[in-house]
Design an enzyme around this catalytic site. Sequence first.
Site, PDB file in Angstrom:
ATOM      1  N   GLU A 189       0.827  -1.211   0.000  1.00  0.00           N
ATOM      2  CA  GLU A 189       0.000   0.000   0.000  1.00  0.00           C
ATOM      3  C   GLU A 189       0.862   1.262   0.000  1.00  0.00           C
ATOM      4  O   GLU A 189       0.536   2.250  -0.678  1.00  0.00           O
ATOM      5  CB  GLU A 189      -0.934   0.007   1.212  1.00  0.00           C
ATOM      6  CG  GLU A 189      -1.958  -1.111   1.238  1.00  0.00           C
ATOM      7  CD  GLU A 189      -3.050  -0.964   0.182  1.00  0.00           C
ATOM      8  OE1 GLU A 189      -3.052   0.050  -0.551  1.00  0.00           O
ATOM      9  OE2 GLU A 189      -3.902  -1.868   0.097  1.00  0.00           O
ATOM     10  N   ARG A 193       0.631   3.795  -3.283  1.00  0.00           N
ATOM     11  CA  ARG A 193      -0.002   5.083  -2.994  1.00  0.00           C
ATOM     12  C   ARG A 193       1.024   6.192  -2.807  1.00  0.00           C
ATOM     13  O   ARG A 193       0.913   7.251  -3.434  1.00  0.00           O
ATOM     14  CB  ARG A 193      -0.875   4.970  -1.734  1.00  0.00           C
ATOM     15  CG  ARG A 193      -2.033   4.001  -1.850  1.00  0.00           C
ATOM     16  CD  ARG A 193      -2.812   3.909  -0.548  1.00  0.00           C
ATOM     17  NE  ARG A 193      -3.691   2.749  -0.506  1.00  0.00           N
ATOM     18  CZ  ARG A 193      -5.010   2.799  -0.347  1.00  0.00           C
ATOM     19  NH1 ARG A 193      -5.619   3.960  -0.223  1.00  0.00           N
ATOM     20  NH2 ARG A 193      -5.731   1.697  -0.312  1.00  0.00           N
ATOM     21  N   ASP A 321      -4.343 -10.099  -8.020  1.00  0.00           N
ATOM     22  CA  ASP A 321      -4.600  -9.241  -9.179  1.00  0.00           C
ATOM     23  C   ASP A 321      -3.384  -8.509  -9.765  1.00  0.00           C
ATOM     24  O   ASP A 321      -2.978  -8.731 -10.899  1.00  0.00           O
ATOM     25  CB  ASP A 321      -5.706  -8.232  -8.839  1.00  0.00           C
ATOM     26  CG  ASP A 321      -5.507  -7.545  -7.491  1.00  0.00           C
ATOM     27  OD1 ASP A 321      -4.460  -7.709  -6.861  1.00  0.00           O
ATOM     28  OD2 ASP A 321      -6.445  -6.825  -7.070  1.00  0.00           O
TER      29      ASP A 321
END
Length: 578
Positions: A189, A193, A321
């Site tokens: 993350e 980000r 994914d």
Amino acid sequence: MARTRSSSSIRWRYLNPVYYLKRPTRLALLFIAFVFVSFIVWDRQTLVREHEEEILMLKEEVEHLQIELEELKHDGDVSVKKLNTRTKRADITKTDDLSTDPIEAQRREKVKDAMLHAWTSYEKYAWGHDELQPQSKNGVDSFGGLGATLIDSLDTLYIMGLDEQFQRAKEWVANSLDFNKSYDASVFETTIRVVGGLLSAYDLSGDNVFLEKAKDIADRLLPAWNTPSGIPYNFINLVHGNAHNPGWTGGDSILADSGTEQLEFIALTQRTGDPKYQMTVENVILVLNKTFPADGLLPIYINPHRGTASHSTITFGAMGDSFYEYLLKVWIQGNKTSVVKHYREMWETSMTGLLSLVRKTAPSSFTYISEKIGNSLIDKMDELACFAPGMIALGSSGYDPDESSKFLNLAEELAFTCYNFYQSTPTKLAGENYFFHSGQDMTVGTSWNILRPETVESLFYLWRLTGNKTYQEWGWNIFLAFEENSRVDSGYVGLKDVNTGVKDNMMQSFFLAETLKYLYLLFSPPSVISLDEWVFNTEAHPLKIVPRFAPGEEQKPRIRVRTRKEGRFRGFSNSANP
């Protein structure tokens, strides 16, 4: 007595129109002379204009070549040249020569207004915090207080031309952003980000403050890769550097969390000249490639000590994914050269495996991607997996014509299913995942909606790659559903249940970073963040495409010169053959 004509009166008679009206042959000659002189004057003016255009064009090429011709240094196949990727706003937001469709322009402005509403609410109630809770009007630090929403929004603000908001955010990054926090950060993350957001802001604006901050946080993440195999642990303390995996994985690393840092860390090496970032993350791919299965499908758990897969779910949804996404996008990021060919080869192998998971519903024949445990298929698809249609469409052009057509058709079929995830609920917003039972097309499983972007992302790619306006219409319908169900006075919220419309109390940072950005680009000319020049990380942060070459294989510089004779652009290299 007759008067003789003077020489001056003889000369003046040639200025008398009557003289030529009585002599049509001379009138014709005079007209031809006039046309000839006019043509010479016009042609000279044209030459001057073209010369000025060529001068301007060559100046731009010289500036480009000054970057391309910097001294290259190599460590293995890792280029450590520091690249200047500064981009002028005109290059980012330039419009096509064709006039903009008024409906697209109107819709683009509506999306921009939505971004302004979300951002203003964040500024007012949660400035500097990770995320806004709109219902209670306060900020929360979901990611350790790293300003996730602010950093995630930088490139969206820049692309939309919200310059005052961008400048205020930049000042916060320069003066208040502090990574020296004793906080166990998610490597995944934080990379997608924060590192991705800062690098994208740097590529767009050229401001070094973003690059320096990206380097700072990346250095704090690097110890996570200090494992026997080089497969990283997924959490690390930003001050002490202690890394670990969550207990619920049994000590294993998560596939997506371990294989979704390549774009950002390779970009960091290219922009700083330090090879350690690229070498660290590329080693992960080399390790996985040693035991890569024949169908290219890896389970979601990877042992960080052995570097091998553990028995677990295979999915293109949560925890799997973006690993597959980055195999394709690192190939694109490197401009599809031989150095990154193995990424493409691994991705194509995985697409063969994906085909084995594709199923259709009854009675409506919706195409979906199932999940797999061992030899058993599970008829379930996450909304997260709705990134796959865009990924497949993006990679389809690398195949031969027949395969390309097959994969593009698959992408379009999957996108139709994902759009119907939205259309099948009373709120017209999709649930978190869907199940497919015999004789039933789709049933909502987990029924919340947290403002996810994946379907809109795929619609954006399909619109760019096919030009089919249907994808714009679908995207607009999804935007209207967000406006109706998720917009509140102080921002946007998700839904606890897409069937009842009950709201939650969180504005996810990716709503500003991804959902609104992809919607804005869906209604923008294709030259705005061109897919020929930019590649999006999995958090929708665009990074400049930089060709990668093995030592001694650098591309020879090319100069584009417009020749009057050909009336077109012609490229010349510094090799013997043009």
